[in-house]
Design a protein around this motif. Structure first.
Motif, PDB file in Angstrom:
ATOM      1  N   HIS A 608      40.756 -71.095  16.120  1.00  0.00           N
ATOM      2  CA  HIS A 608      41.140 -69.929  16.909  1.00  0.00           C
ATOM      3  C   HIS A 608      42.293 -69.251  16.199  1.00  0.00           C
ATOM      4  O   HIS A 608      43.238 -69.915  15.771  1.00  0.00           O
ATOM      5  N   ASN A 611      47.101 -65.896  18.911  1.00  0.00           N
ATOM      6  CA  ASN A 611      46.999 -64.757  19.825  1.00  0.00           C
ATOM      7  C   ASN A 611      48.165 -64.715  20.808  1.00  0.00           C
ATOM      8  O   ASN A 611      48.023 -64.219  21.926  1.00  0.00           O
ATOM      9  N   THR A 613      51.264 -63.526  22.834  1.00  0.00           N
ATOM     10  CA  THR A 613      51.647 -62.178  23.252  1.00  0.00           C
ATOM     11  C   THR A 613      52.998 -61.786  22.657  1.00  0.00           C
ATOM     12  O   THR A 613      53.367 -60.623  22.646  1.00  0.00           O
ATOM     13  N   TYR A 884      47.411 -70.847  19.884  1.00  0.00           N
ATOM     14  CA  TYR A 884      46.506 -70.075  20.755  1.00  0.00           C
ATOM     15  C   TYR A 884      46.492 -70.661  22.142  1.00  0.00           C
ATOM     16  O   TYR A 884      47.037 -71.737  22.361  1.00  0.00           O
TER      17      TYR A 884
END
Ligand SMILES: *[C@@H]1O[C@H](CO)[C@@H](O)[C@H](O)[C@H]1NC(C)=O
Ligand SMILES: *[C@@H]1O[C@H](CO)[C@@H](O)[C@H](O)[C@H]1NC(C)=O
Ligand SMILES: *[C@@H]1O[C@H](CO)[C@@H](O)[C@H](O)[C@H]1NC(C)=O
Ligand SMILES: *[C@@H]1O[C@H](CO)[C@@H](O)[C@H](O)[C@H]1NC(C)=O
Ligand SMILES: *[C@@H]1O[C@H](CO)[C@@H](O)[C@H](O)[C@H]1NC(C)=O
Ligand SMILES: *[C@@H]1O[C@H](CO)[C@@H](O)[C@H](O)[C@H]1NC(C)=O
Length: 884
Positions: A608, A611, A613, A884
């Protein structure tokens, strides 16, 4: 005539101290601060010699750190201007009274005119050779003015291109993404200095090596070189000793050559011809003495002997010098292989086949004057500590400084030495060939005494560029380029090397089919043929975990994957605005077309992508992820090459070398390197410690069957079994463990020790599935002692792993007598556990590892003083589930 002269050299030399001594040479260094100015004098100040204009301008404050952000573009103007270095010096009566005084420029970068006291001594056009001018009549007592005017290398290259109007000599320019300069193939200068796919464009100018005056009477010894030669029919060593001598006029003398520890000593009547000449002597080694050989690391010691040469005339010492001599033989074996079309390709050192493990070396800095002994030592130590035994000095950089090869001799690191031609066609005008000839002769004479150099190679990838038509040369013009190719590399370079150095093989290119390329007129139809010679292989789009995509080559001299350096390294050349993967900075630093996207695409096959934020976290996690991807990819490929060393499959195999691209970096940027600019190890370099280990278990699947190979580079045969543990992604204790039978693993081989269908293995292990479990394994001997590192095999991509959760890993730093240690405790299985202490220089004993048990302790060796509290504050621990 052989005389026995056993006068200790030191005795005669002592007589010269303080007393009048007819033959003492007098050397005066002109290194230090010179004055420096550009063509119109608008930029002026002092510059160090050795040094370059960029380094001087930074020291003077005209420019900031050239590596910072977009400065490579901002400082382009420097290489478009002309620059003059000037120094003023006085000379002593003692110096001027000598019969001959020579001004020696050890290295000029590159095109210059040299003036002394208003008189033009001559010009230079080649960074890779030294220049000497006889200057005695021009010298005054006071205020001698020496000035060296350097022409813009970029404009010079472009002028030479224009002058070569008959046909183009491609490539005309590097790809736009490199922000580079054009026509570097027209100037004998570090080819990567006009930009590369891992490096900036800083076309340097300067006096990159020392400047000195050499004054002497009668004659001066300039250089001693020695190559031991073994006559296998007579089982006898001799040493070919060459003395480069500059004689004022032709004179006679005696030369004695000895290796006292081998009871070998001979004296020769010799005649030194006027001027610079090479004088060759053969010292036969006393056959009743055992010679201790030099071995590559991992195969034996790096034994050396002291070689003494002395020149005598009328009972006085003309010269006396001691150097080291190392005895070893090297053969490049290209012979038919049973069960395989083509020819073998491997090195036999002292009659023993040796698998070459290592990587490729590029220049350690864009400004060579900033490559300190510490930097070289640290990089070469890092190579040795990662169990490498070989480095290829790549042909787009520089012939390295003496210390590099001294260290390689000392550490047993074999060197594949390219000549400095890369990824291009080259012109063959008479003056170009002439300067290349001087370059080749000087470099071979300088370097051939080093046992670490086991092969000379004419160029990087130029046979392949011609054969597979990189530059879209029309078929009707091809013959012109083939002719130029043969003229340069075969008729000139190869012929010179064979004449100057009978002690090691010469290969025209890399990659090449070797003997087969020669048979095909030096340019094979497919130089990448895995049945012959070496290969370079890159594939960014194929899944690197799939070993079937790799060529089962005889010798892998280049392969690799990019990654980004760590955040602490990037921070030295960037600001907040730059810290995202799609910033202008991140694109600007990437000199390989689509490189940043390729890294993510490759990583996304199995992981993955980060990601978070939090934008900064997402960036640092992405840097981490590219390192995970790179380490895994190069591990998979290297393990494939190592396990292919014995077998022939489908007519291919007997791989005997794995040199990944590339060891080091020239600046802080994404690249294929395993060591960042500044020396910090990437995850790949920690992985290399294991995948280059002398004894290594390699695990992989072939059509649903798990195979575990034992690879051994050790000389003695071993008897080993594989021990496989099945772990659940969701728990820390092994679910079950499997042991193979003991298998004989002959020295220098790769053999299967375990073969089992994965489905059957999992079925025998209760609740395991491909998605819920993973394998770890190691080798052990009959007494249960583990041999070599532990290894692992994933049965699915970690992105699909069921039950893999965020690990809570706590770390405690302690100081002990050997340095620092970090004790880790994890509450879950954690892949790719990465410890980072930011800009605290040093390295961990291991890093990037898989934690399948709760506890692990690793060492940290700092390179500068630090403390437990500094380390604890700086330490971050990242593992796969954190991103992730
Ligand atoms: C540098 O020297 C070349 C050759 O002499 C000349 O053509 C060029 O104009 C000079 N450049 C500058 C900026 O003066
Ligand atoms: C060089 O000689 C001149 C004239 O004798 C003298 O003034 C100057 O100090 C000398 N320079 C050095 C560095 O010795
Ligand atoms: C060879 O070495 C032996 C000692 O190992 C010595 O006795 C002998 O004299 C040497 N021979 C020559 C020709 O120097
Ligand atoms: C990035 O580069 C583009 C094109 O050169 C430019 O228009 C833009 O302003 C730059 N952005 C930043 C944040 O520097
Ligand atoms: C992680 O483990 C430590 C030590 O066991 C504990 O103190 C801490 O609360 C844990 N953190 C989380 C987020 O679970
Ligand atoms: C990040 O990706 C993971 C895996 O696809 C997903 O479970 C998670 O929700 C994502 N997090 C964010 C903040 O998008």
């Amino acid at each position: 005539m052989a005389l026995n002269s056993r006068t200790p050299a030191g005795f005669v030399l002592c007589l010269c101290l303080g007393l009048f001594c007819a033959f003492s040479a007098h050397s005066v260094s002109l290194d230090g601060k010179w004055s420096l100015r550009n063509s119109d004098g608008s930029v002026a100040g002092s510059g160090s010699v050795p040094g370059c204009v960029h380094s001087a301008l930074q020291q003077l404050g005209y420019i900031q750190d050239p590596y910072f952000r977009f400065n490579d573009v901002a400082y382009r103007w420097i290489a478009f201007d002309n620059w003059t270095y000037t120094t003023t010096f006085n000379t002593s009566e003692q110096l001027r009274s000598k019969q001959k005084v020579v001004l020696v420029l050890d290295g000029v970068d590159t095109v210059a005119s040299v003036q002394l006291n208003g008189f033009t001594l001559g010009g230079t056009d080649n960074m890779f050779r030294s220049y000497a001018f006889s200057v005695r009549p021009l010298l005054k007592e006071a205020e001698n003015v020496l000035s060296i005017s350097l022409a813009s290398p970029v404009l010079y290259a472009s002028q030479r291109r224009k002058a070569h109007s008959a046909y183009p000599v491609p490539p005309e320019c590097p790809p736009d993404v490199q922000n580079g300069q054009c026509h570097v193939n027209f100037i004998r200068k570090e080819q990567s200095s006009f930009s590369w796919d891992w490096g900036p464009s800083f076309p340097t100018l300067g006096l990159w090596r020392g400047v000195h005056l050499e004054a002497f009477d009668v004659l001066q010894l300039i250089q001693v070189s020695s190559v031991p030669l073994f006559d296998s029919s007579a089982s006898r060593w001799s040493v070919q000793v060459e003395l480069m001598v500059d004689a004022v006029q032709t004179s006679d003398g005696l030369v004695s050559v000895s290796i006292p520890e081998l009871f070998s000593d001979q004296t020769y009547q010799s005649r030194f011809l006027q001027g610079r000449t090479k004088n060759t002597f053969i010292l036969h080694i006393n056959t009743s003495t055992e010679v201790d050989l030099w071995w590559p690391r991992g195969h034996g010691d790096q034994n050396s002997y002291r070689l003494r040469v002395r020149g005598l005339r009328d009972g006085s010492v003309l010269f006396s010098q001691e150097s080291k001599v190392y005895f070893r033989t090297v053969e490049l074996v290209q012979e038919p292989v049973p069960g395989s079309p083509g020819l073998s390709f491997f090195f036999r050192i002292n009659s023993k086949p040796v698998f070459l493990k290592g990587s490729n070396w590029i220049p350690a800095h864009a400004f060579q004057d900033q490559v300190t002994p510490d930097i070289l030592l640290n990089l070469l130590h890092s190579a040795a500590d990662a169990n490498m035994n070989a480095l290829r000095v790549w042909g787009g950089g520089v012939y390295e400084q003496d210390q590099f090869y001294d260290l390689c001799d000392h550490m047993g690191i074999m060197v594949w030495q390219d000549f400095m031609f890369a990824c291009a066609m080259y012109p063959t005008e008479a003056d170009f060939i002439q300067t290349v000839r001087s370059e080749v002769i000087q470099q071979v004479q300088r370097l051939k005494s080093h046992p670490s150099i086991i092969i000379w190679s004419g160029n990087n990838e130029n046979e392949a560029a011609l054969a597979t038509n990189w530059f879209d040369i029309p078929e009707s013009h091809r013959a012109t380029y083939v002719k130029d190719y043969v003229t340069l590399y075969v008729e000139n370079i190869r012929a010179l090397v064979q004449q100057e150095d009978p002690s090691r093989p010469f290969l025209v290119s890399s990659p090449t089919n070797g003997a087969e390329s020669e048979r095909e007129g030096w340019v094979a139809s497919n130089p990448y043929d895995p049945h012959f010679g070496d290969t370079h292989f890159y594939s960014y789009e194929d899944d690197c975990w799939d070993w079937s995509t790799f060529p089962r080559t005889r010798f892998a001299s280049e392969f690799g994957f990019q990654s980004w350096p760590s955040f602490s390294t990037l921070k030295t050349v960037s600001v907040d605005d730059d810290w995202s993967y799609d910033s202008n900075f991140s694109s600007h630093r990437q000199h390989h077309e689509h490189g940043n996207q390729q890294m993510l695409r490759q990583a996304a096959l199995h992981f993955h992508l980060p990601n978070s934020t939090d934008a900064l976290k997402r960036f640092t996690h992405t840097l981490y992820m590219t390192q995970v991807m790179q380490a895994q990819c190069v591990k998979a490929q290297t393990e494939f090459y190592r396990r292919s060393q014995t077998e022939i499959i489908d007519g291919k195999g007997r791989t005997m070398g794995a040199l990944y691209w590339q060891l080091n970096d020239i600046w802080p940027a994404p690249s294929w390197s395993s060591i960042e600019f500044g020396g910090k190890w990437k995850m790949l370099h920690y992985f290399a410690q294991d995948f280059f280990a002398a004894v290594l278990p390699v695990g992989f699947e072939d059509d649903g069957t798990l195979l575990i190979y034992a690879v051994s580079d050790l000389s003695p045969d071993l008897t080993l079994r594989a021990v496989v543990s099945v772990h659940s992604w969701s728990g820390l204790d092994p679910v079950c463990t499997l042991r193979s039978d003991l298998v004989l693993v002959p020295g220098g081989s790769a053999v299967v020790v375990l073969k089992q269908e994965v489905a059957a293995l999992l079925a025998g292990c209760g609740r395991c599935t491909r998605l819920s479990c993973l394998l770890t394994f190691h080798l052990e001997d009959g007494t249960g002692v583990q041999r070599g590192p532990s290894n692992y095999h994933f049965l699915c991509s970690p992105k699909d792993a069921e039950g893999l959760r965020k690990a809570n890993i706590t770390a405690k730093v302690q100081e002990d007598e050997s340095g620092f240690s970090v004790t880790l405790r994890s509450d879950a299985v954690a892949p790719f556990v990465w410890l980072d202490v930011g800009n605290i220089a040093g390295r961990f004993s291991s890093n990037g590892f898989l934690m399948v048990s709760a506890d692990r302790t690793v060492g940290f060796t700092p390179w500068r003083p630090t403390s437990v509290s500094q380390l604890s504050t700086s330490l971050s621990v990242t593992s796969l589930r954190d991103v992730y």
